[in-house]
Design a protein around this motif. Sequence first.
Motif, PDB file in Angstrom:
ATOM      1  N   HIS A   1      -6.061 -21.080  -2.777  1.00 32.35           N
ATOM      2  CA  HIS A   1      -5.154 -20.922  -3.861  1.00 32.35           C
ATOM      3  C   HIS A   1      -4.481 -21.163  -4.762  1.00 32.35           C
ATOM      4  N   GLU A   2      -4.890 -22.531  -5.046  1.00 26.47           N
ATOM      5  CA  GLU A   2      -5.312 -22.790  -6.600  1.00 26.47           C
ATOM      6  C   GLU A   2      -6.305 -22.170  -7.670  1.00 26.47           C
ATOM      7  N   ARG A   3      -7.694 -21.968  -6.892  1.00 25.80           N
ATOM      8  CA  ARG A   3      -8.748 -21.355  -7.382  1.00 25.80           C
ATOM      9  C   ARG A   3      -8.877 -19.847  -7.567  1.00 25.80           C
ATOM     10  N   TRP A   4      -8.004 -19.128  -6.942  1.00 28.58           N
ATOM     11  CA  TRP A   4      -7.950 -17.647  -6.799  1.00 28.58           C
ATOM     12  C   TRP A   4      -6.547 -17.470  -7.257  1.00 28.58           C
ATOM     13  N   ALA A   5      -5.684 -18.092  -7.863  1.00 32.53           N
ATOM     14  CA  ALA A   5      -4.481 -17.949  -8.646  1.00 32.53           C
ATOM     15  C   ALA A   5      -4.542 -17.151  -9.662  1.00 32.53           C
ATOM     16  N   GLY A   6      -4.875 -17.911 -10.606  1.00 32.96           N
ATOM     17  CA  GLY A   6      -5.222 -17.125 -12.059  1.00 32.96           C
ATOM     18  C   GLY A   6      -6.651 -16.467 -12.313  1.00 32.96           C
ATOM     19  N   THR A   7      -7.081 -15.077 -11.286  1.00 36.13           N
ATOM     20  CA  THR A   7      -7.814 -14.587 -11.593  1.00 36.13           C
ATOM     21  C   THR A   7      -6.630 -13.252 -11.223  1.00 36.13           C
ATOM     22  N   PRO A   8      -7.717 -12.214 -11.869  1.00 34.23           N
ATOM     23  CA  PRO A   8      -6.545 -11.213 -12.395  1.00 34.23           C
ATOM     24  C   PRO A   8      -7.142 -10.026 -10.993  1.00 34.23           C
ATOM     25  N   GLY A   9      -7.433 -10.366 -10.025  1.00 34.96           N
ATOM     26  CA  GLY A   9      -6.898  -9.324  -8.533  1.00 34.96           C
ATOM     27  C   GLY A   9      -8.884  -9.795  -7.730  1.00 34.96           C
ATOM     28  N   PRO A  10      -8.717  -9.334  -7.083  1.00 38.34           N
ATOM     29  CA  PRO A  10      -9.879  -9.779  -5.986  1.00 38.34           C
ATOM     30  C   PRO A  10     -11.040  -8.555  -6.123  1.00 38.34           C
ATOM     31  N   ASP A  11     -12.051  -9.039  -5.698  1.00 34.93           N
ATOM     32  CA  ASP A  11     -13.247  -8.106  -5.331  1.00 34.93           C
ATOM     33  C   ASP A  11     -12.783  -7.272  -3.938  1.00 34.93           C
ATOM     34  N   CYS A  12     -13.143  -6.370  -4.021  1.00 35.35           N
ATOM     35  CA  CYS A  12     -13.389  -5.410  -2.684  1.00 35.35           C
ATOM     36  C   CYS A  12     -13.866  -5.869  -1.837  1.00 35.35           C
ATOM     37  N   HIS A  13     -13.871  -5.991  -0.791  1.00 32.69           N
ATOM     38  CA  HIS A  13     -15.299  -6.268   0.806  1.00 32.69           C
ATOM     39  C   HIS A  13     -16.017  -5.135   0.608  1.00 32.69           C
ATOM     40  N   PRO A  14     -17.238  -5.355   0.273  1.00 27.45           N
ATOM     41  CA  PRO A  14     -18.491  -4.207  -0.085  1.00 27.45           C
ATOM     42  C   PRO A  14     -18.516  -3.277   0.575  1.00 27.45           C
ATOM     43  N   LEU A  15     -17.698  -2.983   2.079  1.00 29.24           N
ATOM     44  CA  LEU A  15     -17.689  -1.562   2.671  1.00 29.24           C
ATOM     45  C   LEU A  15     -16.894  -0.709   1.678  1.00 29.24           C
ATOM     46  N   PHE A  16     -15.773  -1.120   0.990  1.00 34.71           N
ATOM     47  CA  PHE A  16     -15.254  -0.468   0.312  1.00 34.71           C
ATOM     48  C   PHE A  16     -15.452  -0.249  -1.482  1.00 34.71           C
ATOM     49  N   HIS A  17     -14.948   0.450  -1.764  1.00 34.78           N
ATOM     50  CA  HIS A  17     -14.943   1.015  -3.628  1.00 34.78           C
ATOM     51  C   HIS A  17     -13.477   1.309  -3.711  1.00 34.78           C
ATOM     52  N   ARG A  18     -12.509   0.722  -4.907  1.00 35.73           N
ATOM     53  CA  ARG A  18     -11.822   0.856  -5.502  1.00 35.73           C
ATOM     54  C   ARG A  18     -11.177   2.516  -6.366  1.00 35.73           C
ATOM     55  N   VAL A  19     -10.371   2.837  -5.826  1.00 33.85           N
ATOM     56  CA  VAL A  19      -9.792   3.488  -6.791  1.00 33.85           C
ATOM     57  C   VAL A  19      -8.204   4.118  -6.861  1.00 33.85           C
ATOM     58  N   PRO A  20      -7.574   4.584  -8.016  1.00 40.69           N
ATOM     59  CA  PRO A  20      -6.253   4.314  -8.221  1.00 40.69           C
ATOM     60  C   PRO A  20      -5.605   4.972  -7.441  1.00 40.69           C
ATOM     61  N   GLY A  21      -4.513   4.314  -7.536  1.00 44.23           N
ATOM     62  CA  GLY A  21      -3.491   4.482  -5.995  1.00 44.23           C
ATOM     63  C   GLY A  21      -2.527   3.917  -6.358  1.00 44.23           C
ATOM     64  N   PRO A  22      -1.148   3.869  -4.641  1.00 46.28           N
ATOM     65  CA  PRO A  22      -0.278   3.023  -4.659  1.00 46.28           C
ATOM     66  C   PRO A  22      -1.292   2.652  -3.090  1.00 46.28           C
ATOM     67  N   VAL A  23       0.265   2.060  -2.680  1.00 40.14           N
ATOM     68  CA  VAL A  23      -0.051   1.411  -1.728  1.00 40.14           C
ATOM     69  C   VAL A  23      -0.441   1.962  -0.361  1.00 40.14           C
ATOM     70  N   ALA A  24      -0.899   2.115   0.866  1.00 39.29           N
ATOM     71  CA  ALA A  24      -2.021   3.854   1.369  1.00 39.29           C
ATOM     72  C   ALA A  24      -0.484   3.064   2.414  1.00 39.29           C
ATOM     73  N   SER A  25      -0.877   4.779   3.191  1.00 38.88           N
ATOM     74  CA  SER A  25       0.607   5.288   3.580  1.00 38.88           C
ATOM     75  C   SER A  25       0.390   4.027   5.243  1.00 38.88           C
ATOM     76  N   TRP A  26      -0.613   3.329   5.588  1.00 37.57           N
ATOM     77  CA  TRP A  26      -0.378   3.375   6.520  1.00 37.57           C
ATOM     78  C   TRP A  26       0.063   1.604   6.534  1.00 37.57           C
ATOM     79  N   GLU A  27       0.212   1.221   5.668  1.00 40.13           N
ATOM     80  CA  GLU A  27      -0.100  -0.228   5.162  1.00 40.13           C
ATOM     81  C   GLU A  27       2.311  -0.597   5.610  1.00 40.13           C
ATOM     82  N   LYS A  28       1.775  -1.716   7.088  1.00 37.59           N
ATOM     83  CA  LYS A  28       3.749  -1.743   6.860  1.00 37.59           C
ATOM     84  C   LYS A  28       4.070  -3.108   6.006  1.00 37.59           C
ATOM     85  N   ALA A  29       5.143  -3.139   6.057  1.00 38.53           N
ATOM     86  CA  ALA A  29       5.392  -3.666   4.854  1.00 38.53           C
ATOM     87  C   ALA A  29       5.191  -4.932   4.821  1.00 38.53           C
ATOM     88  N   VAL A  30       4.952  -6.835   4.037  1.00 32.35           N
ATOM     89  CA  VAL A  30       4.495  -7.879   4.392  1.00 32.35           C
ATOM     90  C   VAL A  30       5.064  -8.666   3.449  1.00 32.35           C
TER      91      VAL A  30
END
Length: 143
Positions: free
Chosen positions: A114-143
């Motif tokens: 947690h300490e290693r990642w907490a100060g970073t601005p955000g994650p890299d994507c899994h290599p299969l994915f590419h980032r696009v602008p937009g909201p939380v996915a419609s299939w996502e359940k509340a976490v």
Amino acid sequence: MRLWSLHPRHLDPAGLVALWREALLAKAVLRGETRGYRHHPQLQRFQAHPQPRSAINAYLAAVHEEASTRGYRFDRSKIGPVREVESIAVSSGQLALEWTHLLRKLEVRSPAVHERWAGTPGPDCHPLFHRVPGPVASWEKAV
């Protein structure tokens, strides 16, 4: 089941092992080898892919690569053939939600990670994915 959109490097050991197992389960579902989890929301991205089985193999290959980098011995033969596939879009909102969710888990389960990642601005994507602008996915359940 949680098939993270973020890069497996961000996961702690327990998270990486869980991801491997859950992605193998997803592979079995996509191959029609199990009756459970067929309608799990996390699978929608793979089911919508033009090559669902190849996409999950590519997903697993990246998890395996991270595990190998860490010295883990995940069974490569469980992946199957890995081919170049079209990447899958993941929204910035989805990545932000997953990042927050992961950091909460790491804070409790793996404070050093947690300490290693907490100060970073955000994650890299899994290599299969590419980032696009937009909201939380419609299939996502509340976490």
